[in-house]
Design a protein around this motif. Structure first.
Motif, PDB file in Angstrom:
ATOM      1  N   LEU A  97       0.835  -1.212   0.000  1.00 14.65           N
ATOM      2  CA  LEU A  97       0.000   0.000   0.000  1.00 14.65           C
ATOM      3  C   LEU A  97       0.864   1.254   0.000  1.00 14.65           C
ATOM      4  CD1 LEU A  97      -2.730  -1.141   2.549  1.00 14.65           C
ATOM      5  CD2 LEU A  97      -3.088  -0.681   0.117  1.00 14.65           C
ATOM      6  N   THR A  98       1.931   1.251   0.809  1.00 14.99           N
ATOM      7  CA  THR A  98       2.827   2.411   0.878  1.00 14.99           C
ATOM      8  C   THR A  98       3.488   2.663  -0.472  1.00 14.99           C
ATOM      9  OG1 THR A  98       3.214   2.075   3.242  1.00 14.99           O
ATOM     10  CG2 THR A  98       4.844   3.379   2.049  1.00 14.99           C
ATOM     11  N   LEU A  99       3.976   1.591  -1.112  1.00 13.80           N
ATOM     12  CA  LEU A  99       4.608   1.748  -2.425  1.00 13.80           C
ATOM     13  C   LEU A  99       3.605   2.176  -3.490  1.00 13.80           C
ATOM     14  CD1 LEU A  99       7.044  -1.299  -2.444  1.00 13.80           C
ATOM     15  CD2 LEU A  99       7.645   1.128  -2.285  1.00 13.80           C
ATOM     16  N   SER A 100       2.317   1.912  -3.240  1.00 14.54           N
ATOM     17  CA  SER A 100       1.258   2.343  -4.163  1.00 14.54           C
ATOM     18  C   SER A 100       0.799   3.769  -3.873  1.00 14.54           C
ATOM     19  CB  SER A 100       0.059   1.394  -4.065  1.00 14.54           C
ATOM     20  OG  SER A 100       0.433   0.095  -4.446  1.00 14.54           O
ATOM     21  N   GLY A 101       1.389   4.408  -2.867  1.00 12.00           N
ATOM     22  CA  GLY A 101       1.086   5.803  -2.582  1.00 12.00           C
ATOM     23  C   GLY A 101       0.185   6.052  -1.387  1.00 12.00           C
ATOM     24  N   VAL A 102      -0.144   5.009  -0.616  1.00  9.23           N
ATOM     25  CA  VAL A 102      -0.991   5.173   0.573  1.00  9.23           C
ATOM     26  C   VAL A 102      -0.169   4.752   1.785  1.00  9.23           C
ATOM     27  CG1 VAL A 102      -3.130   4.524   1.725  1.00  9.23           C
ATOM     28  CG2 VAL A 102      -3.057   4.622  -0.764  1.00  9.23           C
ATOM     29  N   ALA A 103       0.339   5.719   2.545  1.00 10.20           N
ATOM     30  CA  ALA A 103       1.168   5.398   3.715  1.00 10.20           C
ATOM     31  C   ALA A 103       0.413   4.461   4.643  1.00 10.20           C
ATOM     32  CB  ALA A 103       1.554   6.675   4.446  1.00 10.20           C
ATOM     33  N   SER A 104       1.038   3.342   4.984  1.00  6.72           N
ATOM     34  CA  SER A 104       0.422   2.319   5.828  1.00  6.72           C
ATOM     35  C   SER A 104       1.485   1.708   6.721  1.00  6.72           C
ATOM     36  CB  SER A 104      -0.207   1.230   4.960  1.00  6.72           C
ATOM     37  OG  SER A 104      -1.137   1.777   4.050  1.00  6.72           O
ATOM     38  N   HIS A 105       1.074   1.317   7.931  1.00  6.53           N
ATOM     39  CA  HIS A 105       2.007   0.726   8.896  1.00  6.53           C
ATOM     40  C   HIS A 105       1.295  -0.357   9.679  1.00  6.53           C
ATOM     41  CE1 HIS A 105       4.441   4.324   8.249  1.00  6.53           C
ATOM     42  NE2 HIS A 105       3.346   5.020   8.458  1.00  6.53           N
ATOM     43  N   VAL A 106       2.055  -1.369  10.099  1.00  2.00           N
ATOM     44  CA  VAL A 106       1.536  -2.365  11.027  1.00  2.00           C
ATOM     45  C   VAL A 106       2.042  -1.974  12.402  1.00  2.00           C
ATOM     46  CG1 VAL A 106       1.592  -4.787  11.730  1.00  2.00           C
ATOM     47  CG2 VAL A 106       1.446  -4.203   9.311  1.00  2.00           C
ATOM     48  N   ARG A 107       1.105  -1.794  13.329  1.00  2.00           N
ATOM     49  CA  ARG A 107       1.455  -1.490  14.719  1.00  2.00           C
ATOM     50  C   ARG A 107       0.735  -2.495  15.595  1.00  2.00           C
ATOM     51  NH1 ARG A 107       4.135   3.104  13.997  1.00  2.00           N
ATOM     52  NH2 ARG A 107       3.229   4.883  12.960  1.00  2.00           N
ATOM     53  N   GLY A 108       1.521  -3.404  16.160  1.00  2.00           N
ATOM     54  CA  GLY A 108       0.910  -4.432  16.999  1.00  2.00           C
ATOM     55  C   GLY A 108       0.008  -5.325  16.168  1.00  2.00           C
ATOM     56  N   ASP A 109      -1.266  -5.381  16.561  1.00  2.00           N
ATOM     57  CA  ASP A 109      -2.211  -6.266  15.863  1.00  2.00           C
ATOM     58  C   ASP A 109      -3.133  -5.516  14.918  1.00  2.00           C
ATOM     59  OD1 ASP A 109      -3.716  -4.957  17.764  1.00  2.00           O
ATOM     60  OD2 ASP A 109      -4.789  -6.736  18.436  1.00  2.00           O
ATOM     61  N   VAL A 110      -2.725  -4.293  14.491  1.00  2.00           N
ATOM     62  CA  VAL A 110      -3.550  -3.522  13.554  1.00  2.00           C
ATOM     63  C   VAL A 110      -2.721  -2.992  12.385  1.00  2.00           C
ATOM     64  CG1 VAL A 110      -5.203  -2.776  15.311  1.00  2.00           C
ATOM     65  CG2 VAL A 110      -3.289  -1.306  14.765  1.00  2.00           C
ATOM     66  N   LEU A 111      -3.422  -2.795  11.269  1.00  2.00           N
ATOM     67  CA  LEU A 111      -2.846  -2.136  10.103  1.00  2.00           C
ATOM     68  C   LEU A 111      -3.428  -0.731  10.080  1.00  2.00           C
ATOM     69  CD1 LEU A 111      -1.370  -2.130   7.309  1.00  2.00           C
ATOM     70  CD2 LEU A 111      -3.528  -2.909   6.338  1.00  2.00           C
ATOM     71  N   GLU A 112      -2.568   0.270  10.167  1.00  2.55           N
ATOM     72  CA  GLU A 112      -3.013   1.663  10.105  1.00  2.55           C
ATOM     73  C   GLU A 112      -2.841   2.154   8.678  1.00  2.55           C
ATOM     74  OE1 GLU A 112      -0.779   3.880  12.996  1.00  2.55           O
ATOM     75  OE2 GLU A 112      -1.881   2.990  14.664  1.00  2.55           O
ATOM     76  N   THR A 113      -3.945   2.618   8.082  1.00  4.71           N
ATOM     77  CA  THR A 113      -3.911   3.057   6.689  1.00  4.71           C
ATOM     78  C   THR A 113      -5.061   4.024   6.422  1.00  4.71           C
ATOM     79  OG1 THR A 113      -3.907   2.304   4.392  1.00  4.71           O
ATOM     80  CG2 THR A 113      -5.313   1.078   5.918  1.00  4.71           C
ATOM     81  N   SER A 114      -4.915   4.822   5.387  1.00  9.15           N
ATOM     82  CA  SER A 114      -6.028   5.666   4.959  1.00  9.15           C
ATOM     83  C   SER A 114      -6.710   5.074   3.729  1.00  9.15           C
ATOM     84  CB  SER A 114      -5.544   7.098   4.684  1.00  9.15           C
ATOM     85  OG  SER A 114      -4.487   7.083   3.757  1.00  9.15           O
ATOM     86  N   ALA A 115      -6.264   3.892   3.310  1.00 12.37           N
ATOM     87  CA  ALA A 115      -6.895   3.217   2.170  1.00 12.37           C
ATOM     88  C   ALA A 115      -8.257   2.669   2.586  1.00 12.37           C
ATOM     89  CB  ALA A 115      -6.008   2.068   1.691  1.00 12.37           C
ATOM     90  N   PRO A 116      -9.235   2.680   1.673  1.00  7.73           N
ATOM     91  CA  PRO A 116     -10.532   2.068   1.980  1.00  7.73           C
ATOM     92  C   PRO A 116     -10.359   0.573   2.264  1.00  7.73           C
ATOM     93  CG  PRO A 116     -10.635   3.328  -0.072  1.00  7.73           C
ATOM     94  CD  PRO A 116      -9.190   3.265   0.335  1.00  7.73           C
ATOM     95  N   TYR A 117     -11.213   0.047   3.129  1.00 13.40           N
ATOM     96  CA  TYR A 117     -11.102  -1.352   3.547  1.00 13.40           C
ATOM     97  C   TYR A 117     -11.140  -2.301   2.349  1.00 13.40           C
ATOM     98  CZ  TYR A 117     -11.891  -5.660   6.162  1.00 13.40           C
ATOM     99  OH  TYR A 117     -11.785  -6.923   6.681  1.00 13.40           O
ATOM    100  N   GLU A 118     -12.013  -2.021   1.378  1.00 18.42           N
ATOM    101  CA  GLU A 118     -12.119  -2.896   0.207  1.00 18.42           C
ATOM    102  C   GLU A 118     -10.804  -2.936  -0.565  1.00 18.42           C
ATOM    103  OE1 GLU A 118     -14.532  -0.834   1.224  1.00 18.42           O
ATOM    104  OE2 GLU A 118     -15.958  -2.419   1.760  1.00 18.42           O
ATOM    105  N   GLU A 119     -10.116  -1.789  -0.646  1.00 25.10           N
ATOM    106  CA  GLU A 119      -8.819  -1.750  -1.331  1.00 25.10           C
ATOM    107  C   GLU A 119      -7.783  -2.581  -0.569  1.00 25.10           C
ATOM    108  OE1 GLU A 119      -5.273   1.403  -2.425  1.00 25.10           O
ATOM    109  OE2 GLU A 119      -7.300   2.187  -2.213  1.00 25.10           O
ATOM    110  N   VAL A 120      -7.818  -2.507   0.752  1.00 22.61           N
ATOM    111  CA  VAL A 120      -6.889  -3.292   1.568  1.00 22.61           C
ATOM    112  C   VAL A 120      -7.152  -4.787   1.372  1.00 22.61           C
ATOM    113  CG1 VAL A 120      -6.101  -3.774   3.925  1.00 22.61           C
ATOM    114  CG2 VAL A 120      -6.629  -1.427   3.248  1.00 22.61           C
ATOM    115  N   LEU A 121      -8.444  -5.161   1.349  1.00 22.56           N
ATOM    116  CA  LEU A 121      -8.797  -6.570   1.102  1.00 22.56           C
ATOM    117  C   LEU A 121      -8.275  -7.040  -0.259  1.00 22.56           C
ATOM    118  CD1 LEU A 121     -12.499  -7.151   2.261  1.00 22.56           C
ATOM    119  CD2 LEU A 121     -10.444  -8.281   3.093  1.00 22.56           C
ATOM    120  N   LYS A 122      -8.513  -6.239  -1.301  1.00 25.82           N
ATOM    121  CA  LYS A 122      -8.060  -6.601  -2.653  1.00 25.82           C
ATOM    122  C   LYS A 122      -6.538  -6.713  -2.699  1.00 25.82           C
ATOM    123  CE  LYS A 122     -11.930  -4.574  -5.120  1.00 25.82           C
ATOM    124  NZ  LYS A 122     -12.413  -3.335  -5.711  1.00 25.82           N
ATOM    125  N   THR A 123      -5.862  -5.805  -2.011  1.00 24.96           N
ATOM    126  CA  THR A 123      -4.399  -5.833  -1.970  1.00 24.96           C
ATOM    127  C   THR A 123      -3.915  -7.124  -1.316  1.00 24.96           C
ATOM    128  OG1 THR A 123      -4.298  -3.414  -1.866  1.00 24.96           O
ATOM    129  CG2 THR A 123      -2.341  -4.616  -1.131  1.00 24.96           C
TER     130      THR A 123
END
Length: 197
Positions: A97-123
């Motif tokens: 997601l980050t390389l696709s232009g949406v800054a994202s990080h894993v912190r503990g047991d969560v993925l922090e992102t501003s991408a829509p959930y459906e996009e995260v699922l597809k990714t």
């Protein structure tokens, strides 16, 4: 013990989305009451169970309110919802997601992102298929993670991604293909190297 949480949503669609998340992911005994765009969730259980359930319910509410800044997606929810061909590391999703232009990080047991959930699922689903393809190449686990995320972001086959990363000096090619630098350094270099499109 009981604990009641209340949430206000901006649309009926968000309410329905939240209720479907609860139904699918909340294993604690609960009771839901809705009044227009307000949802009240009463949880029942022992203290520790209530704390964990409340944290999950709050994250699911945030997930239902898509499109409002950074969202915390519980990894357990993401990997239950995604149709995966192969297991994938959570940080591979964040990297792609980050390389696709949406800054994202894993912190503990969560993925922090501003991408829509459906996009995260597809990714996650696309990465899982790519991981399956990458198993044919002699890549170390870290090199596979980087190559798959890069291939996804660039929209190229795994073999081409490996070639490009080797040409850029990020991979060592030998009988086994490995990272030339520590993973964090490779991630930093990829940010300046990668331009989607």
């Amino acid at each position: 013990m009981y604990l009641t949480l209340s949430f206000k949503f901006s649309s009926r669609e968000e309410v329905v989305r939240f209720l479907s998340f609860l139904e699918k992911h909340l294993k604690t005994t609960y009771l839901v009451t809705t009044r227009l765009d307000h949802v009240y969730v009463q949880l029942e259980g022992e203290e520790k169970e209530l704390e964990e359930a409340a944290a999950l319910v709050k994250r699911l509410a945030g997930l239902a309110r898509q499109g409002r800044g950074v969202v915390q997606i519980p990894l357990l929810v993401l990997f239950r919802d995604a149709n995966l061909a192969r297991p994938i590391p959570p940080d591979a999703v964040a990297d792609a997601l980050t390389l696709s232009g949406v800054a994202s990080h894993v912190r503990g047991d969560v993925l922090e992102t501003s991408a829509p959930y459906e996009e995260v699922l597809k990714t996650a689903e696309a990465l899982s298929r790519m991981y399956e393809e990458a198993e044919r190449l002699p890549l170390t686990p870290q090199a596979r993670k980087v190559a798959v995320a890069y291939a996804y972001a660039r929209g190229v086959p795994i073999e081409k991604a490996v070639e490009e990363l080797a040409e850029a000096g990020l991979l060592n090619k030998g009988s086994v293909i490995s990272l030339r630098y520590p993973l964090e350094e490779v991630r930093r270099r990829l940010q300046s190297l990668n331009r989607p499109g």
